[in-house]
Design a protein around this motif. Structure first.
Motif, PDB file in Angstrom:
ATOM      1  N   UNK A 145     -21.130 -42.182  31.789  1.00 54.15           N
ATOM      2  CA  UNK A 145     -20.772 -40.782  32.028  1.00 54.15           C
ATOM      3  C   UNK A 145     -20.086 -40.205  30.799  1.00 54.15           C
ATOM      4  N   UNK A 146     -20.417 -38.943  30.471  1.00 57.67           N
ATOM      5  CA  UNK A 146     -19.796 -38.285  29.313  1.00 57.67           C
ATOM      6  C   UNK A 146     -18.307 -38.072  29.558  1.00 57.67           C
ATOM      7  N   UNK A 147     -17.928 -37.760  30.815  1.00 61.33           N
ATOM      8  CA  UNK A 147     -16.520 -37.638  31.180  1.00 61.33           C
ATOM      9  C   UNK A 147     -16.196 -38.826  32.092  1.00 61.33           C
ATOM     10  N   UNK A 148     -15.670 -39.918  31.517  1.00 65.24           N
ATOM     11  CA  UNK A 148     -15.500 -41.159  32.280  1.00 65.24           C
ATOM     12  C   UNK A 148     -14.563 -41.036  33.478  1.00 65.24           C
ATOM     13  N   UNK A 171     -28.948 -35.339  33.464  1.00 60.63           N
ATOM     14  CA  UNK A 171     -27.960 -34.648  34.286  1.00 60.63           C
ATOM     15  C   UNK A 171     -27.951 -35.342  35.646  1.00 60.63           C
ATOM     16  N   UNK A 172     -26.755 -35.581  36.195  1.00 63.55           N
ATOM     17  CA  UNK A 172     -26.644 -36.325  37.447  1.00 63.55           C
ATOM     18  C   UNK A 172     -25.814 -35.557  38.448  1.00 63.55           C
ATOM     19  N   UNK A 173     -26.274 -35.563  39.697  1.00 61.72           N
ATOM     20  CA  UNK A 173     -25.475 -35.082  40.813  1.00 61.72           C
ATOM     21  C   UNK A 173     -25.907 -35.859  42.052  1.00 61.72           C
ATOM     22  N   UNK A 174     -24.946 -36.387  42.782  1.00 61.90           N
ATOM     23  CA  UNK A 174     -25.195 -37.137  44.020  1.00 61.90           C
ATOM     24  C   UNK A 174     -26.202 -38.261  43.783  1.00 61.90           C
ATOM     25  N   UNK A 175     -26.067 -38.937  42.638  1.00 60.78           N
ATOM     26  CA  UNK A 175     -26.916 -40.078  42.255  1.00 60.78           C
ATOM     27  C   UNK A 175     -28.363 -39.692  41.969  1.00 60.78           C
ATOM     28  N   UNK A 176     -28.640 -38.408  41.805  1.00 56.88           N
ATOM     29  CA  UNK A 176     -29.980 -37.937  41.444  1.00 56.88           C
ATOM     30  C   UNK A 176     -29.954 -37.567  39.961  1.00 56.88           C
ATOM     31  N   UNK A 177     -30.917 -38.086  39.204  1.00 53.90           N
ATOM     32  CA  UNK A 177     -31.003 -37.817  37.768  1.00 53.90           C
ATOM     33  C   UNK A 177     -32.015 -36.713  37.503  1.00 53.90           C
ATOM     34  N   UNK A 178     -31.631 -35.761  36.659  1.00 50.12           N
ATOM     35  CA  UNK A 178     -32.495 -34.645  36.284  1.00 50.12           C
ATOM     36  C   UNK A 178     -32.713 -34.653  34.776  1.00 50.12           C
ATOM     37  N   UNK A 179     -33.867 -34.122  34.365  1.00 50.36           N
ATOM     38  CA  UNK A 179     -34.158 -33.928  32.944  1.00 50.36           C
ATOM     39  C   UNK A 179     -34.565 -32.469  32.763  1.00 50.36           C
ATOM     40  N   UNK A 217     -26.604 -28.159  40.369  1.00 53.26           N
ATOM     41  CA  UNK A 217     -25.405 -27.875  41.157  1.00 53.26           C
ATOM     42  C   UNK A 217     -24.187 -27.717  40.248  1.00 53.26           C
ATOM     43  N   UNK A 218     -23.157 -27.082  40.774  1.00 54.43           N
ATOM     44  CA  UNK A 218     -21.957 -26.798  39.983  1.00 54.43           C
ATOM     45  C   UNK A 218     -21.285 -28.050  39.436  1.00 54.43           C
ATOM     46  N   UNK A 219     -21.262 -29.120  40.190  1.00 55.51           N
ATOM     47  CA  UNK A 219     -20.511 -30.316  39.795  1.00 55.51           C
ATOM     48  C   UNK A 219     -21.364 -31.386  39.128  1.00 55.51           C
ATOM     49  N   UNK A 220     -22.467 -30.993  38.491  1.00 56.70           N
ATOM     50  CA  UNK A 220     -23.300 -32.002  37.836  1.00 56.70           C
ATOM     51  C   UNK A 220     -22.546 -32.610  36.656  1.00 56.70           C
ATOM     52  N   UNK A 221     -22.998 -33.784  36.249  1.00 55.60           N
ATOM     53  CA  UNK A 221     -22.397 -34.454  35.096  1.00 55.60           C
ATOM     54  C   UNK A 221     -23.477 -34.905  34.136  1.00 55.60           C
ATOM     55  N   UNK A 222     -23.166 -34.885  32.843  1.00 57.39           N
ATOM     56  CA  UNK A 222     -24.091 -35.432  31.851  1.00 57.39           C
ATOM     57  C   UNK A 222     -23.883 -36.928  31.788  1.00 57.39           C
ATOM     58  N   UNK A 223     -25.002 -37.649  31.750  1.00 52.74           N
ATOM     59  CA  UNK A 223     -24.933 -39.112  31.675  1.00 52.74           C
ATOM     60  C   UNK A 223     -25.893 -39.584  30.592  1.00 52.74           C
ATOM     61  N   UNK A 224     -25.638 -40.785  30.093  1.00 52.30           N
ATOM     62  CA  UNK A 224     -26.513 -41.392  29.088  1.00 52.30           C
ATOM     63  C   UNK A 224     -27.040 -42.707  29.663  1.00 52.30           C
ATOM     64  N   UNK A 225     -28.364 -42.861  29.595  1.00 51.54           N
ATOM     65  CA  UNK A 225     -29.011 -44.091  30.038  1.00 51.54           C
ATOM     66  C   UNK A 225     -29.966 -44.509  28.929  1.00 51.54           C
ATOM     67  N   UNK A 226     -29.766 -45.676  28.385  1.00 50.73           N
ATOM     68  CA  UNK A 226     -30.601 -46.197  27.296  1.00 50.73           C
ATOM     69  C   UNK A 226     -30.740 -45.193  26.150  1.00 50.73           C
TER      70      UNK A 226
END
Length: 195
Positions: free
Chosen positions: A55-58, A168-176, A154-163
């Protein structure tokens, strides 16, 4: 002689005009086609272990409230959860903490700001990043299919890095992020499996 030339010229012009108007009416019709473009990553994640997600914001601040007015109790796998104002809560030490909805949560009515999302002959109801499917008279929280397109995160999404790739992640769903007909959109590319 002049009359013969005039007759040939007028007849020729008439034939050219007639041929041209006939061609104008037999043009092919063009149809528009929706084109989705996206940056091709090394590998689209589909299902990803939570241990591979950075997560970008741990540290995310946990917000709790003392009461949840007009709440509905949701029983799920032997535990009580609470629902009010399109948010799901869990009780902890006498307070209520907002949580991402769990697959299988059911509610009786959708909030008025839901959007219908069609994908692969399936209709989802999307509200603030949560996907519902109608089951009888209830609406159940479900995982969307890979490839489902939404136009807002959604408002509370988070940026994540995988490999090395950002999602973008929200509720364990990954978006591109993708482009659909020149408009920015987000495609569901994976689900995070919690371990």
């Amino acid at each position: 002689m002049k009359t013969k030339i005039k007759t040939y010229v007028v007849t020729s012009l008439f034939l050219v005009a007639f041929t041209y108007s006939g061609m104008a009416q037999t043009r092919k019709r063009t149809t528009t086609k929706t084109v989705t473009t996206r940056t091709i990553s090394k590998r689209t994640p589909n299902r990803v272990s939570s241990t591979k997600v950075v997560y970008k914001t741990p540290k995310k601040k946990v917000v709790s409230v003392r009461t949840v007015p007009n709440r509905t109790i949701i029983k799920h796998k032997g535990r009580n959860y609470y629902y009010a104002n399109n948010k799901f809560y869990t009780a902890s030490r006498g307070r209520y903490i907002v949580i991402a909805p769990k697959i299988g949560f059911r509610i009786k009515t959708l909030p008025p700001n839901f959007r219908r999302v069609h994908y692969n002959n399936h209709i989802y109801f999307s509200v603030g990043g949560t996907f519902y499917s109608q089951v009888g008279s209830d609406y159940e929280v479900v995982e969307p299919e890979i490839g489902t397109i939404v136009y807002e995160l959604p408002d509370n999404y988070e940026k994540v890095i995988i490999d090395g790739q950002t999602y973008y992640e929200y509720a364990n769903i990954l978006y591109e992020k993708v482009q659909v007909d020149g408009t920015r959109a987000y495609e569901v590319v994976g689900i995070i499996d919690m371990e």
